[in-house]
Write a protein that holds these residues in place. Structure first.
Motif, PDB file in Angstrom:
ATOM      1  N   LEU A   1     -22.998  -8.482 -18.470  1.00 46.41           N
ATOM      2  CA  LEU A   1     -22.684  -7.453 -18.012  1.00 46.41           C
ATOM      3  C   LEU A   1     -22.384  -6.911 -16.786  1.00 46.41           C
ATOM      4  CD1 LEU A   1     -23.431  -3.969 -19.326  1.00 46.41           C
ATOM      5  CD2 LEU A   1     -25.711  -4.247 -17.878  1.00 46.41           C
TER       6      LEU A   1
ATOM      7  N   THR B   1     -17.486  -4.872 -18.806  1.00 46.64           N
ATOM      8  CA  THR B   1     -17.341  -6.651 -19.280  1.00 46.64           C
ATOM      9  C   THR B   1     -16.863  -7.861 -18.191  1.00 46.64           C
ATOM     10  OG1 THR B   1     -18.531  -8.245 -20.272  1.00 46.64           O
ATOM     11  CG2 THR B   1     -17.098  -7.427 -21.575  1.00 46.64           C
TER      12      THR B   1
ATOM     13  N   ALA C   1     -26.385  -2.373 -23.194  1.00 48.16           N
ATOM     14  CA  ALA C   1     -26.867  -3.635 -23.334  1.00 48.16           C
ATOM     15  C   ALA C   1     -28.436  -3.505 -23.376  1.00 48.16           C
ATOM     16  CB  ALA C   1     -26.570  -3.994 -22.017  1.00 48.16           C
TER      17      ALA C   1
ATOM     18  N   LEU D   1     -21.303 -10.099 -24.261  1.00 48.45           N
ATOM     19  CA  LEU D   1     -21.655  -8.745 -24.365  1.00 48.45           C
ATOM     20  C   LEU D   1     -19.901  -8.427 -24.956  1.00 48.45           C
ATOM     21  CD1 LEU D   1     -24.117  -7.288 -21.793  1.00 48.45           C
ATOM     22  CD2 LEU D   1     -24.252  -6.994 -23.814  1.00 48.45           C
TER      23      LEU D   1
ATOM     24  N   PHE E   1     -29.566  -3.613 -16.913  1.00 52.23           N
ATOM     25  CA  PHE E   1     -30.358  -3.546 -17.941  1.00 52.23           C
ATOM     26  C   PHE E   1     -31.481  -2.643 -17.977  1.00 52.23           C
ATOM     27  CE2 PHE E   1     -32.936  -6.275 -19.731  1.00 52.23           C
ATOM     28  CZ  PHE E   1     -32.948  -5.580 -20.993  1.00 52.23           C
TER      29      PHE E   1
END
Length: 313
Positions: free
Chosen positions: A257, A223, A270, A212, A46
């Protein structure tokens, strides 16, 4: 997890704790997931994606990073699930008490147990808006109540829990679930008014926990437990924008994630989702406005709503 100096590579002047309105806490934890592993790598992916994201938001005509976003050291407690929850709870609460807008990025969904507990102790009449494919309402799972499958059980007992996007659950969870405050994906697809109904069920103070896997795997496959039939991008943004506009969102977390080395699209989604949520929160504030998250220690200590001990202040 690699340490990154500042979120999204922003200049130091926007990343200082003293002046930042927002705190971002990474929690690279994957201690209780039961199928797809890798959520502990989520925060790093991320943050890497965020560094490659344009920081001007077209929709809100804003650059929310200028409000200040302080990236903390990651919470790496992994001795046990309960130790992790306690560490998240303490760190989250410490930053709330400093009047920061506190956000977290997991990690698997068990991190939210400590996060929600901290917000519930600091804000009166809290709604937990749970956006997820899974109900996560088991009281215990695999020998612990601090499991990802138990992520919002405590919230169901202590807060106004509203669940959105649910399309996978165990029969035992029906005994806990408030179906009047649960929006199943198969019903939402035929209900043009579901967003208004969700917002109406929320109290003024709202904490959002966003798993997510609530999103359809066609737009976010990376995911741990992808489920078909999820939310799409623009309907998600329209929903979130209305929540932020009509309620006092006091904080949020994003979890689950599990990055895929061969595809970065989920990481970038994300990153964009996090930034959009901040943009909606601060779109009506100038950079110079002081931030007030409505949490005031002195004021709350004079009311019956105080939920923590004096030595906690």
């Amino acid at each position: 997890m690699k340490t990154t100096k500042n979120y999204a590579g922003i200049a130091d002047e926007f990343g200082q704790l003293e002046t930042a309105k927002v705190v971002l806490i990474p929690v690279p934890y994957d201690g209780t997931s039961t199928w797809g592993k890798g959520a502990d790598k989520g925060p790093e992916a991320f943050l890497e994606a965020s560094e490659n994201m344009e920081l001007y938001d077209i929709e809100t005509d804003s650059e929310v990073f200028q409000q200040g976003i302080h990236l903390t050291m990651p919470i790496t407690e992994n001795a046990s699930p309960d130790a992790m929850v306690n560490a998240v709870h303490k760190t989250t609460k410490d930053f709330i008490k400093r009047n920061k807008f506190v956000t977290l990025f997991g990690g698997e969904h068990s991190i939210s147990i400590g996060t929600i507990r901290a917000f519930n102790e600091c804000f009166d009449n809290l709604t937990v808006l749970h956006i997820d494919a899974h109900a996560d309402l088991r009281e215990t799972y695999e020998g612990t109540k601090f499991n990802h499958a138990c992520a919002v059980y405590e919230a169901s007992q202590t807060t106004n829990l509203v669940q959105v996007g649910i399309r996978s659950m165990d029969a035992i969870e029906k005994t806990v679930m408030d179906e009047e405050k649960t929006f199943f994906a198969h019903d939402m697809v035929n209900d043009e008014f579901w967003v208004d109904k969700v917002v109406d069920l929320c109290t003024e103070n709202v904490f959002i926990t966003f798993d997510l896997d609530a999103l359809d795997p066609s737009i976010l496959p990376a995911t741990g437990t992808p489920e078909p039939g999820g939310l799409l991008w623009y309907e998600t943004l329209d929903f979130l924008k209305q929540v932020f506009a009509e309620k006092n969102v006091v904080g949020f977390d994003i979890v689950e994630l599990c990055p895929n080395e061969t595809s970065k699209a989920s990481d970038f989604l994300a990153a964009k989702l996090y930034y959009k949520m901040l943009s909606y929160k601060f779109m009506d504030e100038s950079v110079d406005d002081s931030y007030d998250n409505t949490y005031d220690i002195e004021q709350k200590s004079n009311t019956n709503s105080l939920k923590f001990d004096d030595d906690d202040i």
